[in-house]
Enzyme design. Structure first.
Site, PDB file in Angstrom:
ATOM      1  N   GLY A  48      -5.774  71.938   7.041  1.00  0.00           N
ATOM      2  CA  GLY A  48      -5.338  73.309   6.779  1.00  0.00           C
ATOM      3  C   GLY A  48      -6.545  74.030   6.240  1.00  0.00           C
ATOM      4  O   GLY A  48      -7.616  73.967   6.838  1.00  0.00           O
ATOM      5  N   GLU A  49      -6.413  74.632   5.097  1.00  0.00           N
ATOM      6  CA  GLU A  49      -7.539  75.324   4.466  1.00  0.00           C
ATOM      7  C   GLU A  49      -7.626  74.815   3.026  1.00  0.00           C
ATOM      8  O   GLU A  49      -6.732  75.059   2.219  1.00  0.00           O
ATOM      9  CB  GLU A  49      -7.297  76.835   4.542  1.00  0.00           C
ATOM     10  CG  GLU A  49      -8.323  77.666   3.829  1.00  0.00           C
ATOM     11  CD  GLU A  49      -9.749  77.286   4.174  1.00  0.00           C
ATOM     12  OE1 GLU A  49     -10.116  77.277   5.355  1.00  0.00           O
ATOM     13  OE2 GLU A  49     -10.500  76.972   3.225  1.00  0.00           O
ATOM     14  N   CYS A  80      -9.268  66.083   7.224  1.00  0.00           N
ATOM     15  CA  CYS A  80      -9.969  67.376   7.288  1.00  0.00           C
ATOM     16  C   CYS A  80      -9.909  68.090   5.933  1.00  0.00           C
ATOM     17  O   CYS A  80     -10.567  67.639   4.998  1.00  0.00           O
ATOM     18  CB  CYS A  80      -9.424  68.210   8.449  1.00  0.00           C
ATOM     19  SG  CYS A  80     -10.596  69.472   8.980  1.00  0.00           S
ATOM     20  N   HIS A 188      -8.543  65.105  13.115  1.00  0.00           N
ATOM     21  CA  HIS A 188      -7.077  65.218  13.071  1.00  0.00           C
ATOM     22  C   HIS A 188      -6.445  64.224  14.041  1.00  0.00           C
ATOM     23  O   HIS A 188      -6.144  64.599  15.180  1.00  0.00           O
ATOM     24  CB  HIS A 188      -6.669  66.627  13.522  1.00  0.00           C
ATOM     25  CG  HIS A 188      -7.020  67.715  12.580  1.00  0.00           C
ATOM     26  ND1 HIS A 188      -6.147  68.187  11.627  1.00  0.00           N
ATOM     27  CD2 HIS A 188      -8.146  68.442  12.436  1.00  0.00           C
ATOM     28  CE1 HIS A 188      -6.715  69.150  10.942  1.00  0.00           C
ATOM     29  NE2 HIS A 188      -7.929  69.329  11.412  1.00  0.00           N
ATOM     30  N   GLU A 190      -3.494  63.236  13.986  1.00  0.00           N
ATOM     31  CA  GLU A 190      -2.063  63.541  14.126  1.00  0.00           C
ATOM     32  C   GLU A 190      -1.768  64.429  15.325  1.00  0.00           C
ATOM     33  O   GLU A 190      -0.607  64.555  15.709  1.00  0.00           O
ATOM     34  CB  GLU A 190      -1.526  64.190  12.831  1.00  0.00           C
ATOM     35  CG  GLU A 190      -1.931  65.638  12.578  1.00  0.00           C
ATOM     36  CD  GLU A 190      -3.346  65.803  12.051  1.00  0.00           C
ATOM     37  OE1 GLU A 190      -4.094  64.808  11.963  1.00  0.00           O
ATOM     38  OE2 GLU A 190      -3.710  66.962  11.750  1.00  0.00           O
TER      39      GLU A 190
HETATM   40  N1  GLN Z   1     -12.488  74.276   7.128  1.00  0.00           N
HETATM   41  C1  GLN Z   1     -11.265  73.915   6.460  1.00  0.00           C
HETATM   42  C2  GLN Z   1     -11.447  73.860   4.950  1.00  0.00           C
HETATM   43  O1  GLN Z   1     -12.485  74.091   4.446  1.00  0.00           O
HETATM   44  C3  GLN Z   1     -10.711  72.595   6.948  1.00  0.00           C
HETATM   45  C4  GLN Z   1     -10.231  72.732   8.356  1.00  0.00           C
HETATM   46  C5  GLN Z   1      -9.118  71.780   8.732  1.00  0.00           C
HETATM   47  O2  GLN Z   1      -8.458  71.182   7.891  1.00  0.00           O
HETATM   48  N2  GLN Z   1      -8.867  71.699  10.005  1.00  0.00           N
HETATM   49  O3  GLN Z   1     -10.520  73.556   4.274  1.00  0.00           O
END
Ligand code: GLN
Length: 207
Positions: A48-49, A80, A188, A190
């Site tokens: 996610g972020e 990630c 990822h 998943e």
């Molecule tokens: N760039 C995202 C971050 O800094 C991570 C991207 C992702 O989870 N696909 O959290």
């Protein structure tokens, strides 16, 4: 024995992780509250972020309970953004960004650069259950692991820079690690329909 794996459900691709974990034989539950965290045998931190998930963890008062459970040995798999959250050290984070920590690595956020937001490649990942087939790994604005402490096992690296779409500087970079019950991937698994990374995590969580 059926175990219960939580998926942190504040932001990110929660449903895909639950599906992969269930096909690996686990029961799953979304985790948004400390009471839910207290009930799980393992936890997935989805992509996610990471800056957003960091803020939400603090707002939902899950950050300290999660640090405490990791210190007690809770198995956690971070993908990630989840890898960033598990890392003890972060490069390229925002000024106020914090991590949960536990994994003795330095991650570089958005490491693959602007020109390659996303790419896919086949990766050899050590120690997966079943067969030796490579994992089809999807990277989306992914971090890489810049360095690892002595207790960290490297499970996968970017193969070489001659693969189309992979930036030169990425060759040899570490993209999957394990330290005891903590597992992390830059990519990822998943979303590619291959549950072997989740199977490995379920095995770790079963001890
Ligand atoms: N760039 C995202 C971050 O800094 C991570 C991207 C992702 O989870 N696909 O959290």
């Amino acid at each position: 024995m059926t175990i219960t794996i939580g998926v942190l459900a504040l932001q990110g691709d929660v449903r895909e992780h639950r599906t992969a974990l269930e096909s690996a034989g686990a029961r799953t539950v979304g985790v948004r509250r400390p009471e839910e965290l207290a009930q799980v045998d393992g936890l997935v931190l989805p992509g996610g972020e990471s800056t957003t998930i960091d803020k939400l963890l603090r707002i939902f008062e899950l950050d300290e309970p999660l640090r405490a459970r990791i210190a007690e040995g809770l198995p956690v798999y971070g993908s990630c953004a989840g890898m960033i959250l598990l890392a003890d050290r972060i490069l390229g984070g925002t000024a106020d960004q914090r991590t949960i920590g536990g994994l003795d690595v330095t991650v570089r956020r958005n490491a693959f650069g602007r020109q390659v937001d996303s790419f896919e490649t086949d990766l050899a990942v050590a120690g997966l259950p079943g067969d030796e087939r490579p994992v089809h790994a999807v990277f989306i604005r992914a971090p890489w692991v810049e360095d690892v402490g002595p207790g960290v096992e490297v499970l996968a690296r970017i193969p070489d820079a001659s693969t189309p779409g992979i930036p030169h500087a990425a060759a040899g970079r570490i993209v999957a690690v394990q330290q005891g019950p903590l597992l992390a991937t830059s990519f990822h698994p998943e979303i590619s329909g291959d549950a072997r990374v989740h199977e490995r995590f379920v095995q770790i969580a079963k001890g």
